[in-house]
Design a protein around this motif. Structure first.
Motif, mmCIF file in Angstrom:
data_model
loop_
_atom_site.group_PDB
_atom_site.id
_atom_site.type_symbol
_atom_site.label_atom_id
_atom_site.label_comp_id
_atom_site.label_asym_id
_atom_site.label_seq_id
_atom_site.Cartn_x
_atom_site.Cartn_y
_atom_site.Cartn_z
ATOM 1 N N ASP A 33 0.838 -1.201 0.000
ATOM 2 C CA ASP A 33 0.000 0.000 0.000
ATOM 3 C C ASP A 33 0.877 1.257 0.000
ATOM 4 N N LYS A 35 1.447 3.476 2.197
ATOM 5 C CA LYS A 35 2.292 3.782 3.355
ATOM 6 C C LYS A 35 3.688 3.212 3.180
ATOM 7 N N GLU A 36 3.738 1.980 2.689
ATOM 8 C CA GLU A 36 5.048 1.360 2.467
ATOM 9 C C GLU A 36 5.845 2.139 1.436
ATOM 10 N N GLU A 38 5.646 5.293 0.819
ATOM 11 C CA GLU A 38 6.116 6.529 1.438
ATOM 12 C C GLU A 38 7.416 6.276 2.205
ATOM 13 N N GLU A 151 -0.575 12.358 -3.065
ATOM 14 C CA GLU A 151 -1.196 11.034 -2.986
ATOM 15 C C GLU A 151 -1.144 10.327 -4.338
#
Lengths: 523, 176
Positions: A33, A35-36, A38, A151
Motif C-alpha cells: 500500500d 504507506k510502504e 512513502e 497522494e
C-alpha cells in the motif's frame, strides 16, 4: 547419442530453485500500500542525499520527485496522469504531451516558488515559453490541492513497485522464449536456403527449440495473468480506460481499442504461439523420419514447411512485437519496431546455437563439427549484431532528429532514467562484438567466442530490459534480486529442457541430402 | 646457380594436376618463383606456402582513419568553427549532436577503408594503367596453368621431374 551429465542437470535444477526463491522474494517484498511506498521513498531521498530533501520539507520533496516521473507518466499513461489531463479537457495528442511538461513546470513553480529550469528534467528542453503557457492553463485544475498530487504520486510509485517483480519475470520469460524463436527462424532459413554447411548443426538447433513448447506455455500463462488484472504491466488493460465516463478514460487508448482489447490480444497470442509450435513439432518429426526413410520425400516436406513457416513467422513476429512489447507503451509507436525486436532475439538465438555447439564439441559429441562451422556461426553473430545496431540506431536517430514530442518521450525516459542500460546495451551489442569478432582467427577460438557470446546475450537481455522496464516500473528500476532470479530460473529451465532434448535423438542427421557436404565443410 | 638465371616453365591444363604438381615440387625442394593461372585456384596459396595477406589489417586501420577524419571534420565545422542553431539541433558539444553525424562518420569509414585498401592492393600488386603485362605465356589467361621454377643443379633431371608431374609442356628459358 548425447547423454546429459548429472552435473549439468544438478546445476540447472539449482538455478531453477534459486531463481524461484528469488522470484518469491521479489513478490513478497513488493509494497502492498501507499504507506510502504512513502517509507521507501523517504529512505531513498535520504540515500540520494542533498538537493531534494534538504531544501524542502517532506511534501514538496515528493512533489519535486514527481517532476522526474512526470515525463514517464505522460508516456506510460498511468490512470492518474490521465485523470488530471482528462479534467483539463485535453484531447489531442500533441497537446497531451505539453500538458505533461506543463504539469512539471507548474508544480515546480507552485512548490518551490521560483522558476528554476536548471533543476527541471530534460523535458525542459522543449521551449520554456510553451511550458509556461500550458502551465498557466493547467495550474488550477491540476494543482488545486498539493496533497492530492502527493497522494497521486504515491499511488503511481506504488504501481511501479508492484509491477517490478512481474516485469522482471516478464523480461526473462519473453527473452528465453524469443531466443528459442530466433533459433527456430535460423533453422527454417537454413532449411530453405539449402545451406551446405549447417546440416551437422540441425540437431543442436532442434534441441534448443525444444524449449519453445515449455516457454510458450509459461508465457501464455503469464499473458493470462496480465489479462486477469493480476498486474498492471499493460496500462491499456486497466479498467475504465476506454470508458468516457470513467476517471481513467484515455482517449488515445480508447481510439486503439479496436486492436488493443484483451480477447483479441489473447487470441492473437494463441494463434502465433500455436503456429510456431506446430512448425517446430512437425519439422522435427519429419526431420527425424528422414533418417529412416529411403527417399527424400521427408526432406522436401520440411523444405516446404519451412518456407511456409518463414512467411507466417515474419508476419506474426511483427505483430507479436507490437502486442507483447510495444503495447506496454500504448501512446507510442514505431514502424520498424518489429524488425528491431527480431534482430535482437535472432542474434541471441544464433549466439546460443554457437555456445551450445561449442559446449557439445568440447565434450566430444560433435565429431564432424570443425572450426569452419564455428567460424560461420561467429560470422552470423557478428553480422546480425551489426544489423541490430543498424535498426537500433535507425529507430533512435529518426526519432531524435525529428524530435516530435509524441514519439520522443520514449527515448527521453530511457535516456534520463536508464542512462547506463540504454547506452550500455549499444556498447555490449555493437562495440564489443565488432571489435572482438572482426578478426578471422578470433572467430575460431573457443574462449573468445564464449566471451563474446556471453556479452551479446547479456547485452540483449538488457535490450529487452530497456524495452519493457521503462513502461512498467519507470524510474524505480533496478537489476536486483527479482530481476536476476527471474533470469536464473528461466536459464535453469532452458538448460534443462534443451540438454534433455538433445539426448532424444542422434546428434548427426543420417540422410539429409546435404549432410556429406556439411561434414566436409571447410572454409 | 648464381651463374645462370634460367627458369623452367611447366605448363598444365588442369588445376587439380597443378595443385598436385605444386605439392610435389615443394616436397622436392624446388623453388617455385611464380604460378600463373586463368582463375583463382582454391588452396593454391596454402599449397605454395605463401604468407597470408595483411590487406584486411590495412583496411581496418584505414577505416579508423576515415572515422577520425569524419569526426574531426564534423566537430570542426559544426561545433568549433560556427556552432549555429540549425533547426534546434544542439551544437554545444560533439556528443550532443552526434546522432546527426553518424551517417557521415559511417560513410567516411567505409569510404576510406574501401578505397585506400584498393589502392594499397594496386600498389602492392604493381598494377596500374599502361603497365606492361608480365604474362610469360598468353595461354595462361585462357585455359592453361604455368608454374615457373628456378633452375638449380641438373637441368635435364628437373625437366624429367616436371614432365612426370603431369605437365603438358616443359620449357627451360633464359630470364633477362
Amino acid at each position: 547419442m548425447y547423454t546429459i551429465s548429472s552435473k549439468l542437470k544438478t546445476f540447472s535444477i539449482v538455478l531453477m530453485v534459486v531463481g524461484l526463491l528469488g522470484i518469491g522474494y521479489g513478490f513478497l517484498t513488493a509494497p502492498k500500500d501507499i504507506k510502504e511506498v512513502e517509507a521507501i521513498l523517504a529512505a531513498e531521498s535520504h540515500g540520494h542525499g542533498g538537493g531534494h530533501g534538504e531544501a524542502h520539507e517532506a511534501a514538496p520533496a515528493h512533489a519535486e520527485e514527481a517532476h522526474a516521473t512526470e515525463a514517464h507518466e505522460a508516456e506510460a499513461a498511468k490512470p492518474e496522469a490521465h485523470a488530471t489531463e482528462g479534467e483539463a479537457g485535453v484531447a489531442d495528442q500533441a497537446h497531451d504531451e505539453h500538458a505533461a511538461t506543463g504539469d512539471a513546470a507548474a508544480s515546480h513553480d507552485s512548490v518551490t516558488t521560483s522558476v528554476d529550469t536548471a533543476a527541471a528534467p530534460a523535458v525542459a528542453e522543449a521551449p520554456a515559453e510553451e511550458h509556461r503557457e500550458v502551465a498557466a492553463a493547467h495550474a488550477e485544475p491540476a494543482h488545486a490541492d498539493a496533497h492530492a498530487e502527493h497522494e497521486a504520486h504515491l499511488e503511481h510509485v506504488l504501481h511501479q513497485l508492484q509491477n517490478k517483480p512481474w516485469a522482471a519475470l516478464y523480461v526473462a520469460c519473453i527473452f528465453f522464449l524469443l531466443i528459442s524463436m530466433g533459433v527456430l527462424a535460423f533453422y527454417a532459413i537454413q532449411q530453405v536456403a539449402q545451406a551446405g554447411w549447417s546440416p551437422v548443426l540441425f540437431r543442436v538447433m532442434e534441441g534448443i527449440t525444444a524449449y519453445l513448447p515449455v516457454g510458450s506455455i509459461l508465457f501464455l500463462i503469464f499473458l493470462i495473468t496480465c489479462a486477469a488484472h493480476l498486474n498492471h504491466l499493460f496500462v491499456w488493460m486497466a479498467d475504465g480506460v476506454t470508458d468516457p465516463k470513467s476517471e481513467n478514460y484515455d482517449a488515445l487508448i480508447a481510439g486503439k481499442s479496436g486492436y488493443l482489447n484483451i480477447p483479441f490480444w489473447l487470441i492473437r497470442a494463441v494463434i502465433f504461439i500455436a503456429g510456431w509450435n506446430l512448425y517446430r513439432h512437425f519439422s522435427r518429426k519429419t526431420g527425424l523420419a528422414q533418417d529412416e526413410a529411403h527417399d527424400d520425400a521427408n526432406y522436401k516436406k520440411v523444405f516446404k514447411m519451412s518456407a511456409g513457416f518463414l512467411v507466417f513467422f515474419i508476419v506474426s513476429e511483427s505483430i507479436m512485437a507490437w502486442d507483447w512489447i510495444m503495447s506496454l507503451d500504448p501512446h507510442w509507436f514505431s514502424t520498424l519496431f518489429g524488425w528491431y525486436v527480431f534482430a535482437s532475439f535472432f542474434v541471441s538465438g544464433i549466439t546460443v546455437i554457437c555456445m551450445v555447439t561449442l559446449y557439445l564439441k568440447t565434450k566430444g559429441y560433435l565429431e564432424y563439427v570443425n572450426t569452419s562451422h564455428i567460424h560461420d556461426l561467429a560470422k552470423f553473430m557478428f553480422g546480425i549484431s551489426v544489423f541490430w545496431t543498424y535498426l537500433w540506431f535507425s529507430q533512435f536517430m529518426l526519432i531524435w532528429y525529428a524530435n516530435i514530442p509524441e514519439e520522443v518521450t520514449y527515448f527521453i525516459t530511457r535516456i534520463n532514467d536508464y542512462t547506463l542500460p540504454f547506452w550500455g546495451a549499444v556498447v555490449m551489442n555493437f562495440v564489443f562484438p565488432i571489435l572482438i569478432l572482426i578478426n578471422t582467427d578470433f572467430k575460431r577460438v573457443t574462449w573468445i567466442l564464449v566471451g563474446a557470446g556471453s556479452i551479446i546475450l547479456v547485452g540483449h537481455y538488457i535490450d529487452f530490459f530497456n524495452m519493457i522496464m521503462p513502461a512498467t516500473v519507470g524510474d524505480q528500476w533496478f537489476i536486483g534480486i527479482p530481476e536476476i532470479s527471474s533470469v536464473l530460473f528461466f536459464l535453469g529451465l532452458f538448460l534443462l529442457v534443451v540438454f534433455t532434448a538433445l539426448t532424444k535423438a542422434p546428434l548427426m542427421p543420417k540422410r539429409n541430402p546435404y549432410i556429406e557436404e556439411s561434414k566436409h565443410f571447410h572454409y | 646457380m648464381s651463374t645462370t638465371n634460367k627458369v623452367l616453365h611447366a605448363i598444365y591444363n588442369d588445376d587439380d594436376v597443378l595443385m598436385d604438381a605444386v605439392k610435389k615440387t615443394r616436397a622436392a625442394h624446388h623453388h617455385i618463383e611464380e604460378v600463373f593461372t586463368p582463375f583463382p585456384v582454391h588452396g593454391l596459396d596454402k599449397a605454395m606456402g605463401i604468407a597470408p595477406t595483411r590487406l584486411a589489417i590495412c583496411a581496418f586501420i584505414y577505416g579508423c582513419t576515415g572515422l577520425s577524419v569524419a569526426t574531426w571534420m564534423m566537430n570542426n565545422i559544426m561545433i568549433s568553427d560556427w556552432p549555429q542553431d540549425i533547426g534546434g539541433k544542439p551544437s554545444f558539444s560533439y556528443i550532443q549532436n552526434m546522432p546527426a553525424f553518424v551517417p557521415v562518420m559511417f560513410e567516411m569509414t567505409v569510404f576510406f577503408a574501401a578505397h585506400l585498401m584498393v589502392i594499397t592492393f594496386y600498389m602492392r600488386s604493381r598494377l596500374w594503367p599502361f603497365k606492361a603485362a608480365e604474362n610469360p605465356d598468353v595461354r595462361t589467361t585462357d585455359d592453361h596453368f604455368l608454374m615457373e621454377v628456378a633452375v638449380k643443379g641438373d637441368e635435364s633431371e628437373m625437366v624429367s621431374f616436371f614432365e612426370k608431374t603431369g605437365a603438358v609442356e616443359v620449357k627451360v628459358i633464359e630470364k633477362h
